[in-house]
Design a protein around this motif. Structure first.
Motif, PDB file in Angstrom:
ATOM      1  N   PHE A 199       0.840  -1.189   0.000  1.00  0.00           N
ATOM      2  CA  PHE A 199       0.000   0.000   0.000  1.00  0.00           C
ATOM      3  C   PHE A 199       0.879   1.245   0.000  1.00  0.00           C
ATOM      4  O   PHE A 199       1.949   1.259   0.623  1.00  0.00           O
ATOM      5  CB  PHE A 199      -0.895   0.030   1.239  1.00  0.00           C
ATOM      6  N   ASP A 200       0.443   2.298  -0.696  1.00  0.00           N
ATOM      7  CA  ASP A 200       1.182   3.548  -0.597  1.00  0.00           C
ATOM      8  C   ASP A 200       0.930   4.158   0.779  1.00  0.00           C
ATOM      9  O   ASP A 200       0.139   3.642   1.573  1.00  0.00           O
ATOM     10  CB  ASP A 200       0.823   4.500  -1.740  1.00  0.00           C
ATOM     11  N   HIS A 216       4.821   4.303   9.077  1.00  0.00           N
ATOM     12  CA  HIS A 216       5.157   3.874   7.717  1.00  0.00           C
ATOM     13  C   HIS A 216       6.664   3.746   7.538  1.00  0.00           C
ATOM     14  O   HIS A 216       7.142   2.889   6.786  1.00  0.00           O
ATOM     15  CB  HIS A 216       4.588   4.857   6.693  1.00  0.00           C
ATOM     16  N   ALA A 217       7.432   4.580   8.241  1.00  0.00           N
ATOM     17  CA  ALA A 217       8.888   4.494   8.161  1.00  0.00           C
ATOM     18  C   ALA A 217       9.410   3.200   8.774  1.00  0.00           C
ATOM     19  O   ALA A 217      10.536   2.780   8.483  1.00  0.00           O
ATOM     20  CB  ALA A 217       9.528   5.692   8.864  1.00  0.00           C
ATOM     21  N   VAL A 218       8.599   2.560   9.610  1.00  0.00           N
ATOM     22  CA  VAL A 218       9.006   1.299  10.245  1.00  0.00           C
ATOM     23  C   VAL A 218       8.494   0.102   9.457  1.00  0.00           C
ATOM     24  O   VAL A 218       9.268  -0.795   9.100  1.00  0.00           O
ATOM     25  CB  VAL A 218       8.496   1.223  11.699  1.00  0.00           C
ATOM     26  N   VAL A 219       7.204   0.066   9.153  1.00  0.00           N
ATOM     27  CA  VAL A 219       6.603  -1.138   8.565  1.00  0.00           C
ATOM     28  C   VAL A 219       6.155  -0.955   7.124  1.00  0.00           C
ATOM     29  O   VAL A 219       5.725  -1.921   6.486  1.00  0.00           O
ATOM     30  CB  VAL A 219       5.396  -1.617   9.408  1.00  0.00           C
ATOM     31  N   GLY A 220       6.258   0.264   6.583  1.00  0.00           N
ATOM     32  CA  GLY A 220       5.873   0.477   5.200  1.00  0.00           C
ATOM     33  C   GLY A 220       4.402   0.188   4.961  1.00  0.00           C
ATOM     34  O   GLY A 220       3.560   0.380   5.844  1.00  0.00           O
ATOM     35  N   GLY A 221       4.084  -0.297   3.771  1.00  0.00           N
ATOM     36  CA  GLY A 221       2.697  -0.550   3.414  1.00  0.00           C
ATOM     37  C   GLY A 221       2.356  -2.011   3.267  1.00  0.00           C
ATOM     38  O   GLY A 221       1.399  -2.360   2.570  1.00  0.00           O
ATOM     39  N   THR A 222       3.122  -2.894   3.912  1.00  0.00           N
ATOM     40  CA  THR A 222       2.854  -4.331   3.827  1.00  0.00           C
ATOM     41  C   THR A 222       1.630  -4.694   4.665  1.00  0.00           C
ATOM     42  O   THR A 222       1.649  -4.511   5.889  1.00  0.00           O
ATOM     43  CB  THR A 222       4.074  -5.134   4.305  1.00  0.00           C
ATOM     44  N   ALA A 260      -1.854   3.008   3.451  1.00  0.00           N
ATOM     45  CA  ALA A 260      -1.390   2.365   4.679  1.00  0.00           C
ATOM     46  C   ALA A 260      -1.956   3.050   5.907  1.00  0.00           C
ATOM     47  O   ALA A 260      -2.340   2.381   6.882  1.00  0.00           O
ATOM     48  CB  ALA A 260       0.134   2.373   4.718  1.00  0.00           C
ATOM     49  N   ALA A 261      -2.023   4.371   5.893  1.00  0.00           N
ATOM     50  CA  ALA A 261      -2.581   5.093   7.037  1.00  0.00           C
ATOM     51  C   ALA A 261      -4.038   4.709   7.256  1.00  0.00           C
ATOM     52  O   ALA A 261      -4.479   4.497   8.400  1.00  0.00           O
ATOM     53  CB  ALA A 261      -2.441   6.598   6.826  1.00  0.00           C
ATOM     54  N   ARG A 262      -4.791   4.608   6.168  1.00  0.00           N
ATOM     55  CA  ARG A 262      -6.191   4.203   6.305  1.00  0.00           C
ATOM     56  C   ARG A 262      -6.305   2.760   6.780  1.00  0.00           C
ATOM     57  O   ARG A 262      -7.163   2.423   7.602  1.00  0.00           O
ATOM     58  CB  ARG A 262      -6.930   4.374   4.966  1.00  0.00           C
ATOM     59  N   PHE A 263      -5.439   1.897   6.258  1.00  0.00           N
ATOM     60  CA  PHE A 263      -5.477   0.486   6.639  1.00  0.00           C
ATOM     61  C   PHE A 263      -5.169   0.302   8.124  1.00  0.00           C
ATOM     62  O   PHE A 263      -5.775  -0.543   8.790  1.00  0.00           O
ATOM     63  CB  PHE A 263      -4.468  -0.287   5.782  1.00  0.00           C
ATOM     64  N   TRP A 264      -4.235   1.090   8.629  1.00  0.00           N
ATOM     65  CA  TRP A 264      -3.897   1.027  10.053  1.00  0.00           C
ATOM     66  C   TRP A 264      -4.875   1.813  10.918  1.00  0.00           C
ATOM     67  O   TRP A 264      -4.829   1.714  12.143  1.00  0.00           O
ATOM     68  CB  TRP A 264      -2.477   1.547  10.271  1.00  0.00           C
ATOM     69  N   LEU A 266       4.791  25.913   0.260  1.00  0.00           N
ATOM     70  CA  LEU A 266       5.047  25.333   1.579  1.00  0.00           C
ATOM     71  C   LEU A 266       4.131  24.124   1.758  1.00  0.00           C
ATOM     72  O   LEU A 266       2.899  24.247   1.719  1.00  0.00           O
ATOM     73  CB  LEU A 266       4.774  26.374   2.684  1.00  0.00           C
ATOM     74  N   ILE A 267       4.741  22.956   1.935  1.00  0.00           N
ATOM     75  CA  ILE A 267       3.985  21.703   2.036  1.00  0.00           C
ATOM     76  C   ILE A 267       4.201  21.098   3.419  1.00  0.00           C
ATOM     77  O   ILE A 267       5.341  20.906   3.852  1.00  0.00           O
ATOM     78  CB  ILE A 267       4.423  20.689   0.958  1.00  0.00           C
ATOM     79  N   THR A 268       3.113  20.798   4.109  1.00  0.00           N
ATOM     80  CA  THR A 268       3.169  20.206   5.443  1.00  0.00           C
ATOM     81  C   THR A 268       2.793  18.724   5.383  1.00  0.00           C
ATOM     82  O   THR A 268       2.348  18.219   4.346  1.00  0.00           O
ATOM     83  CB  THR A 268       2.212  20.934   6.395  1.00  0.00           C
ATOM     84  N   LEU A 269       2.907  18.069   6.525  1.00  0.00           N
ATOM     85  CA  LEU A 269       2.484  16.660   6.598  1.00  0.00           C
ATOM     86  C   LEU A 269       0.981  16.532   6.353  1.00  0.00           C
ATOM     87  O   LEU A 269       0.516  15.546   5.762  1.00  0.00           O
ATOM     88  CB  LEU A 269       2.829  16.075   7.965  1.00  0.00           C
ATOM     89  N   ASP A 270       0.214  17.540   6.810  1.00  0.00           N
ATOM     90  CA  ASP A 270      -1.219  17.520   6.540  1.00  0.00           C
ATOM     91  C   ASP A 270      -1.480  17.503   5.036  1.00  0.00           C
ATOM     92  O   ASP A 270      -2.408  16.826   4.567  1.00  0.00           O
ATOM     93  CB  ASP A 270      -1.894  18.730   7.177  1.00  0.00           C
ATOM     94  N   ASP A 271      -0.673  18.263   4.270  1.00  0.00           N
ATOM     95  CA  ASP A 271      -0.841  18.284   2.820  1.00  0.00           C
ATOM     96  C   ASP A 271      -0.520  16.906   2.220  1.00  0.00           C
ATOM     97  O   ASP A 271      -1.210  16.442   1.302  1.00  0.00           O
ATOM     98  CB  ASP A 271       0.068  19.337   2.185  1.00  0.00           C
ATOM     99  N   LEU A 272       0.539  16.274   2.734  1.00  0.00           N
ATOM    100  CA  LEU A 272       0.928  14.957   2.219  1.00  0.00           C
ATOM    101  C   LEU A 272      -0.198  13.945   2.378  1.00  0.00           C
ATOM    102  O   LEU A 272      -0.425  13.102   1.502  1.00  0.00           O
ATOM    103  CB  LEU A 272       2.184  14.453   2.945  1.00  0.00           C
ATOM    104  N   TYR A 273      -0.916  14.028   3.501  1.00  0.00           N
ATOM    105  CA  TYR A 273      -1.951  13.027   3.804  1.00  0.00           C
ATOM    106  C   TYR A 273      -3.355  13.499   3.499  1.00  0.00           C
ATOM    107  O   TYR A 273      -4.315  12.773   3.754  1.00  0.00           O
ATOM    108  CB  TYR A 273      -1.846  12.604   5.271  1.00  0.00           C
ATOM    109  N   ALA A 274      -3.484  14.709   2.929  1.00  0.00           N
ATOM    110  CA  ALA A 274      -4.825  15.220   2.643  1.00  0.00           C
ATOM    111  C   ALA A 274      -5.489  14.375   1.576  1.00  0.00           C
ATOM    112  O   ALA A 274      -4.844  13.917   0.625  1.00  0.00           O
ATOM    113  CB  ALA A 274      -4.729  16.662   2.167  1.00  0.00           C
TER     114      ALA A 274
END
Length: 477
Positions: free
Chosen positions: A176-177, A197-203, A181-185, A469-477
């Motif tokens: 999963f991208d 995600h930095a630990v377990v990725g999208g598996t 992955a965030a939705r799956f978790w 200017l891009i924040t983490l909120d933008d990445l996951y929006a």
């Protein structure tokens, strides 16, 4: 056909499989589905076979005789009638095509590399029966060969392989991208999602079985979650990174391959740097690098501004975490001292694991955020006047247009844990000027700051017309 509710996401993959399996034209068809273990291939194909009334045969690592008996049992379940004892696959494959004639149904041969290991001639037999005059000519079987040994699966359709040119479907099941992955978790906090995600990725499998269903309760629970689930010697995820290499049949010297992965995880990204780290000559690591690429454990990427240079990065986050945090403290972790190890490793986790990983996420974001993007990557811009080099973490280039200068759509810098200010914009502006001098088209180039910590008040108040200017909120929006 409606995708079963228990299958998370995979909309594109499901649509592709259903389209292939329900094709009504006469004659058997062949498809190949591959991907590393734990990505949900079997789960997806089982759901397909069940939904369409097809055949799902999960191969085991057994002799040919045992495999044929198990295959006959599966055909009995499908037909509801007796099936003769097969002497070999020369008997079994024509019989399969003979009983699947009335309607198009999927026939899944899962863990196909196990069958090939016991019966190397099997791909040739399938090829013959699919060819002119073969038993597949009057069959409606939609055969799907599935496997996790990427070196084997990748070779099925390559070069002079018997099945080359026979497949009507070639599908790779990826992790999963980061958003999926965030939705799956079930994680809604972007900072927590990026760290997990930095630990377990999208598996997908790492979400339940491998951590016993343990999910961080919130950002404040992340450190405790790592200690109790990732660094806990009693939890299956603890040894998973060590086992990923064992699944590839081409790997004969695991210590060398682990050393290559360790070199890349430690920041040695060129073939020369990797060779020096492991104490081998460059030509001696060429084959391990290729196998690790084919296994989707390493990714080779080129420098966008120096096309003759390339670098490697580890594709599986869990391996990066293992090499950066766990290897050097393995004995203490096995003794159960995870809390002490994590306290001493937290800073290294931020610099060697999360920081580089978020750069990858930002490049993935940029690829989808800019509809005009033709190529996204990173690169180094030499600055001779200042005798230095400017690292561009996220570079977005428009598609090449023959005879015209290459357009640079965006130059970006990524900082995970520090505020970004005017000095970062100035560095990007300097890189843009240097690229202009080299002949790039930078008239519309945006200077993009990606930050996990935020921006200085001055930059946030007046970023400038050419600054994003891009924040983490933008990445996951």
């Amino acid at each position: 056909m409606q995708k079963p509710q228990h299958v998370f996401d995979r909309e594109r993959e499901w649509a592709g499989l259903v389209s292939f399996a329900s094709e009504v034209s006469p004659g058997a068809r062949l498809g190949v589905v591959s991907g590393r273990r734990r990505q949900g291939k079997s789960y997806l194909l089982q759901a397909l076979a069940s939904s369409m009334g097809g055949i799902y045969f999960p191969a085991l690592e057994v002799t040919e005789a045992v495999a044929l008996r198990l295959f006959a049992d599966e055909l009995i379940r499908f037909t509801g009638a007796p099936v003769p004892a097969f002497r070999d696959w020369i008997d079994a494959i024509p019989y399969l095509f003979g009983v699947v004639r009335d309607r198009a149904v999927p026939v899944v041969l899962d863990e196909f590399p196990y069958l090939v290991k016991a019966s190397p001639e099997l791909p040739s037999i399938i090829q013959r029966e699919l060819g002119p005059g073969g038993s597949g000519a009057t069959s409606t079987a939609r055969v799907l060969l599935c496997g996790s040994a990427m070196s084997v699966m990748g070779g099925l359709l390559s070069g002079t392989a018997p099945l080359r040119g026979r497949a009507g479907l070639e599908m790779l099941i990826r992790p999963f991208d980061y958003r999926q992955a965030a939705r799956f978790w079930g994680i809604s906090d972007p900072r927590l999602a990026a760290q997990v995600h930095a630990v377990v990725g999208g598996t997908p499998a790492y979400r339940k079985e491998f951590v016993r269903g343990d999910i961080p309760a919130g950002p404040a629970d992340f450190d405790d979650w790592v200690i109790r689930s990732v660094l806990n010697a009693e939890v299956p995820l603890f040894r998973e990174a060590r086992y990923l290499l064992a699944e590839e049949t081409e790997i004969r010297d695991p210590s060398l391959y682990h050393s290559v992965l360790a070199a890349v995880a430690d920041g040695n990204t060129t073939s020369g740097g990797i060779a020096g780290y492991v104490g081998r000559k460059s030509n001696e690591i060429a084959h391990p690098l290729r196998v690790l690429e084919d296994s989707h454990l390493l990714v080779k990427e080129r420098d966008l501004f120096r096309p003759n240079r390339s670098y490697y990065r580890v594709a599986e986050p869990l391996i990066t975490f293992y090499q950066a945090i766990m290897v050097r403290e393995w004995a203490r972790l096995e003794r159960g001292d995870a809390a002490t190890v994590w306290r001493g490793s937290r800073a290294r986790f931020l610099s060697q694991v999360v920081g580089p990983h978020v750069e990858v996420l930002c490049r993935e974001y940029a690829l989808h955020a800019d509809a005009a993007a033709g190529e996204v990557g990173s690169g180094v811009v030499p600055d001779p006047a200042n005798r230095t080099q400017i690292q561009v973490d996220v570079a977005v280039l428009a598609p090449a247009d023959h005879g015209r200068p290459r357009r640079v759509l965006s130059l970006g810098e990524v900082k995970w844990d520090r505020l970004m200010g005017a000095e970062h914009v100035a560095r990007l502006r300097r890189a843009r000027d240097l690229l202009t001098a080299k002949g790039y088209d930078t008239r519309d180039t945006a200077l993009t700051c990606y930050s996990g910590a935020g921006f200085t008040p001055e930059l946030g108040a007046e970023p400038g017309n050419d600054v994003r200017l891009i924040t983490l909120d933008d990445l996951y929006a």
